[in-house]
Design a protein around this motif. Structure first.
Motif, short mmCIF file in Angstrom:
data_model
loop_
_atom_site.label_atom_id
_atom_site.label_comp_id
_atom_site.label_asym_id
_atom_site.label_seq_id
_atom_site.Cartn_x
_atom_site.Cartn_y
_atom_site.Cartn_z
N ILE A 24 -6.68 -4.18 -0.09
CA ILE A 24 -5.72 -3.70 0.91
C ILE A 24 -6.16 -2.33 1.41
CG2 ILE A 24 -3.31 -3.02 1.29
CD1 ILE A 24 -2.57 -5.11 -0.90
N ARG A 25 -6.16 -2.16 2.72
CA ARG A 25 -6.61 -0.89 3.31
C ARG A 25 -5.54 0.20 3.30
NH1 ARG A 25 -11.55 -0.95 5.92
NH2 ARG A 25 -12.37 -3.03 6.30
N ASP A 26 -4.31 -0.18 3.51
CA ASP A 26 -3.24 0.82 3.55
C ASP A 26 -3.04 1.39 2.13
OD1 ASP A 26 -0.13 1.38 3.09
OD2 ASP A 26 -0.59 1.75 5.20
N PRO A 27 -3.20 2.71 1.95
CA PRO A 27 -3.14 3.28 0.60
C PRO A 27 -1.80 3.10 -0.11
CG PRO A 27 -3.34 5.02 2.26
CD PRO A 27 -3.47 3.71 2.97
N VAL A 28 -0.71 3.12 0.64
CA VAL A 28 0.60 2.96 0.01
C VAL A 28 0.77 1.53 -0.48
CG1 VAL A 28 3.09 3.02 0.42
CG2 VAL A 28 1.63 4.83 1.35
#
Length: 124
Positions: A70-74
């Motif tokens: 997953i690219r989105d850190p959150v």
């Protein structure tokens, strides 16, 4: 901090891929060598049960691997935390019902991964 968390998550995923392989494909061949206290005549009758359990371990590994992609850190951290919680709870249940050793093999690494993810999320 995230890199260290990701390494731990990847190692836990690899462990669960191995467990899935073992329970699905090698239960009757390798099982008697590893589980010496389990009666050898019960491996064949429990093949389906072990494969079912292996499938669940495969799902845990898939979720952990997904979190690494997953690219989105959150969301990456959130998904990792979710699956690490699943691993930790499964380890606690396994330790209570099957073998206390499961706590060390499964729950302790998951808790370490959780701590690292929480630390990484504070820095993200």
């Amino acid at each position: 901090m995230y890199r260290l968390a990701a390494i731990v998550v990847a190692l836990i995923a690899a462990l669960h891929l191995y467990i899935a392989w073992f329970e699905i494909f090698a239960w009757t061949t390798r099982g008697p060598e590893i589980f010496t206290s389990f009666p050898e005549d019960l491996f064949e009758p429990t093949v389906t049960l072990a494969a079912n359990q292996g499938l669940y371990n495969g799902f845990l590994a898939a979720g952990l691997i997904w979190s690494l992609l997953i690219r989105d850190p959150v969301w990456r951290i959130n998904v990792a935390i979710c699956f690490l919680l699943f691993v930790a709870v499964a380890g606690i249940f396994g330790a209570a019902t099957a073998s206390p050793r499961i706590l060390l093999v499964q729950t302790v690494p998951a808790v370490i991964g959780l701590a690292l993810c929480f630390l990484a999320s504070r820095k993200a």
